[in-house]
Design a protein around this motif. Structure first.
Motif, short mmCIF file in Angstrom:
data_model
loop_
_atom_site.label_atom_id
_atom_site.label_comp_id
_atom_site.label_asym_id
_atom_site.label_seq_id
_atom_site.Cartn_x
_atom_site.Cartn_y
_atom_site.Cartn_z
N GLN A 1 30.15 31.86 -36.93
CA GLN A 1 29.10 31.58 -37.92
C GLN A 1 28.84 30.09 -38.10
OE1 GLN A 1 31.32 33.86 -40.88
NE2 GLN A 1 29.57 35.23 -41.10
N ALA A 2 29.51 29.26 -37.32
CA ALA A 2 29.32 27.82 -37.43
C ALA A 2 27.88 27.45 -37.09
CB ALA A 2 30.28 27.09 -36.51
N ARG A 3 27.38 26.39 -37.74
CA ARG A 3 25.96 26.02 -37.61
C ARG A 3 25.71 24.93 -36.57
NH1 ARG A 3 23.12 27.69 -42.15
NH2 ARG A 3 21.29 27.12 -40.92
N PHE A 4 26.76 24.37 -35.98
CA PHE A 4 26.52 23.32 -35.00
C PHE A 4 25.97 23.92 -33.70
CE2 PHE A 4 31.27 23.85 -35.34
CZ PHE A 4 31.42 24.76 -34.30
N THR A 5 25.28 23.07 -32.92
CA THR A 5 24.80 23.50 -31.61
C THR A 5 25.89 23.25 -30.59
OG1 THR A 5 23.83 21.33 -31.19
CG2 THR A 5 22.40 22.97 -32.20
N THR A 6 25.84 24.00 -29.50
CA THR A 6 26.88 23.88 -28.48
C THR A 6 26.87 22.50 -27.84
OG1 THR A 6 26.56 26.24 -28.05
CG2 THR A 6 27.86 25.01 -26.46
N LYS A 7 25.71 21.93 -27.65
CA LYS A 7 25.64 20.58 -27.05
C LYS A 7 26.39 19.57 -27.92
CE LYS A 7 22.33 17.09 -25.49
NZ LYS A 7 22.84 16.00 -26.33
N GLU A 8 26.15 19.63 -29.23
CA GLU A 8 26.85 18.72 -30.14
C GLU A 8 28.35 18.99 -30.12
OE1 GLU A 8 25.95 16.48 -32.72
OE2 GLU A 8 23.77 16.55 -32.73
N LEU A 9 28.73 20.25 -30.12
CA LEU A 9 30.14 20.61 -30.13
C LEU A 9 30.85 20.07 -28.90
CD1 LEU A 9 32.49 22.24 -31.42
CD2 LEU A 9 31.69 24.22 -30.07
N ARG A 10 30.24 20.25 -27.74
CA ARG A 10 30.88 19.81 -26.49
C ARG A 10 31.10 18.30 -26.47
NH1 ARG A 10 27.26 23.80 -22.81
NH2 ARG A 10 28.77 25.50 -22.57
N GLU A 11 30.26 17.56 -27.14
CA GLU A 11 30.43 16.10 -27.15
C GLU A 11 31.79 15.69 -27.72
OE1 GLU A 11 27.13 14.46 -29.24
OE2 GLU A 11 25.74 14.67 -27.57
N LEU A 12 32.32 16.48 -28.63
CA LEU A 12 33.62 16.15 -29.21
C LEU A 12 34.71 16.17 -28.15
CD1 LEU A 12 33.53 18.16 -32.57
CD2 LEU A 12 32.94 15.75 -32.19
N GLY A 13 34.58 17.05 -27.18
CA GLY A 13 35.58 17.15 -26.12
C GLY A 13 35.42 16.12 -25.03
N ALA A 14 34.37 15.30 -25.11
CA ALA A 14 34.13 14.29 -24.08
C ALA A 14 34.43 12.87 -24.56
CB ALA A 14 32.67 14.37 -23.61
N LEU A 15 35.01 12.73 -25.76
CA LEU A 15 35.28 11.40 -26.30
C LEU A 15 36.54 10.82 -25.66
CD1 LEU A 15 34.62 12.07 -30.10
CD2 LEU A 15 33.04 11.12 -28.41
#
Length: 449
Positions: free
Chosen positions: A199-213
């Protein structure tokens, strides 16, 4: 000639202007796009994260509209007490209010007002150089931060907190914020939602960015994810939610690489109180574990967990605020309207319109403003024969200035751009935003950063 004022130069305002001047049904429509700030573009300039350069490039599209021969940008115009809507309507045949949702929602829990507890909006304004931003060293003395909310704004502030300053230096982030983040000792950032991952409201593109830091580990507890009934079999979820669950499942299965900074994604935790430390500042958040109620919501379980934090950012939504002189529906935080026509006592008010979040509530993405603006523009154009029959000044600028407006026109904004480029060169960076009113107005006047 039909003279229209659009109040607000963010996407909804600029798309409204575009819809009015690029149609052929009513020729010779002239639009003044007014803004309280001396800078255009609204949340594209002051809300989109500085490291999201592709989204920020939307400014180029908005710029093309504001440079149209029948569109004029006028900054430094604050509608309200000094320039009430009634007076503004005397200067134009029609006025379209595109003023967004200017405040954030609160948690409503004890300790929410402690020093160190802020809205994500405050933090975004700080690192985006909004001239109204609070003068606060947000990350000074902070080892651990909690972000409450699981939408895209929550992801943005989480990413900025965890990201290395070297990666932010090429952006237009103001020098003060960049310096503070460079000195930051934040090592743990917790992004917490009261419901489940599906039910999270973030988009997958934004979410994936966290794993690329670089140098950042994303930590997800597989047992906590499994509390979501849709986690084990997400096939029935909408595509975006299903992709989110798949990304989270991948992260939960990865071994810890032991990186120096950590992002913890937590779910099924509801904030119930913020704790006060010995210095009087926030020292942590108490959460209650929740569980799905079978109807799309959650219910409390009576089990609690404390997370230490010296910085708490809430990101639980926005609300529109009343504009003096306009009707306002407090439960929805919007201006009452019918197809964009503002309603007073249930009847359409001649010449007054609304578009964007203040019309429909804080929903959708930037592109959602296009059809919203087009609907309002069509209503205005349908009313054009009656609107144009009223006498208004050939030029509203003298009336705006008489009401106390600074009236920063397009050349003033171009001077600000040049000043920000010069400021960046002096710092060995690209363009760097000027973060204060005095600096912006001085730059608009003579181009000096």
């Amino acid at each position: 000639m039909l003279r229209v004022a659009v109040v607000g130069s963010g996407p909804s305002g600029v798309y409204t202007a575009q819809s009015l001047v690029q149609q052929e049904r009513v020729p010779d429509v002239h639009v003044d796009v007014l803004d309280r700030l001396p800078c255009p573009y609204g949340l594209v300039r002051y809300g989109v994260a500085p490291d999201h350069e592709k989204i920020k490039s939307l400014q180029n599209n908005l710029r093309a509209v504001l440079e149209h021969e029948r569109v004029r940008f006028v900054g430094g115009v604050e509608v309200g007490t000094g320039l009430p809507p009634g007076r503004l309507l005397e200067l134009y045949h029609a006025v379209v209010y595109c003023v967004g949702a200017a405040t954030d929602r609160h948690l409503g829990v004890p300790g929410e007002n402690l020093p160190g507890s802020w809205s994500a909006t405050d933090f975004v304004s700080w690192y985006s150089a909004h001239p109204d931003a609070v003068a606060e060293a947000f990350v000074q003395g902070v080892d651990s931060a909690v972000v409450i909310g699981v939408g895209n704004v929550a992801v943005d502030v989480t990413r900025i907190l965890a990201r290395g300053a070297a990666e932010l230096a090429p952006t237009d982030m103001p020098q003060g914020a960049l310096g503070a983040l460079a000195d930051s000792r934040v090592r743990d950032v917790y992004m917490v939602g009261r419901r489940g991952p599906s039910q999270a409201r973030f988009t997958t593109k934004e979410l994936r960015e966290l794993g690329a830091l670089a140098g950042v580990e994303v930590i997800v507890d597989q047992d906590e994810l499994a509390l979501d009934p849709a986690y084990l079999d997400p096939s029935a979820l909408p595509a975006a939610n299903r992709r989110n669950v798949e990304v989270l499942r991948t992260w939960a299965a990865q071994p810890s690489p032991g990186l120096p900074r950590r992002i913890h994604l937590r779910f099924f935790l509801r904030p119930v109180a913020l704790a006060e430390g010995p210095t009087g500042r926030v020292s942590g958040v108490r959460f209650e574990r929740t569980s799905p109620d079978g109807a799309g919501g959650v219910t409390g379980t009576g089990r609690y967990e404390d997370i230490d934090a010296q910085l708490v950012l809430r990101s639980v939504g926005y609300r529109g605020v009343p504009l003096e002189g306009l009707p306002f529906d407090a439960p929805t935080g919007t201006v009452p309207h019918r197809a964009g026509r503002i309603l007073r006592a249930g009847e359409a008010s001649p010449g007054e319109y609304v578009a964007g979040w203040i019309k429909r509530g804080p929903s959708g993405v930037i592109g959602t403003n296009r059809p919203c603006a087009k609907e309002t523009a069509q209503s205005l154009l349908d009313d054009a024969p009656a609107l144009a029959a009223r006498d208004v000044p050939d030029d509203a600028l003298p009336g705006l200035r008489a009401a106390g407006a600074a009236a920063v026109e397009w050349p003033g904004w171009l001077a600000i751009e040049r000043a920000e480029a010069a400021l960046g060169r002096s710092l060995g960076r690209g363009p760097v935003k000027i973060p204060d009113w005095a600096g912006l107005l001085a730059a608009a006047r003579d181009g000096t950063p």
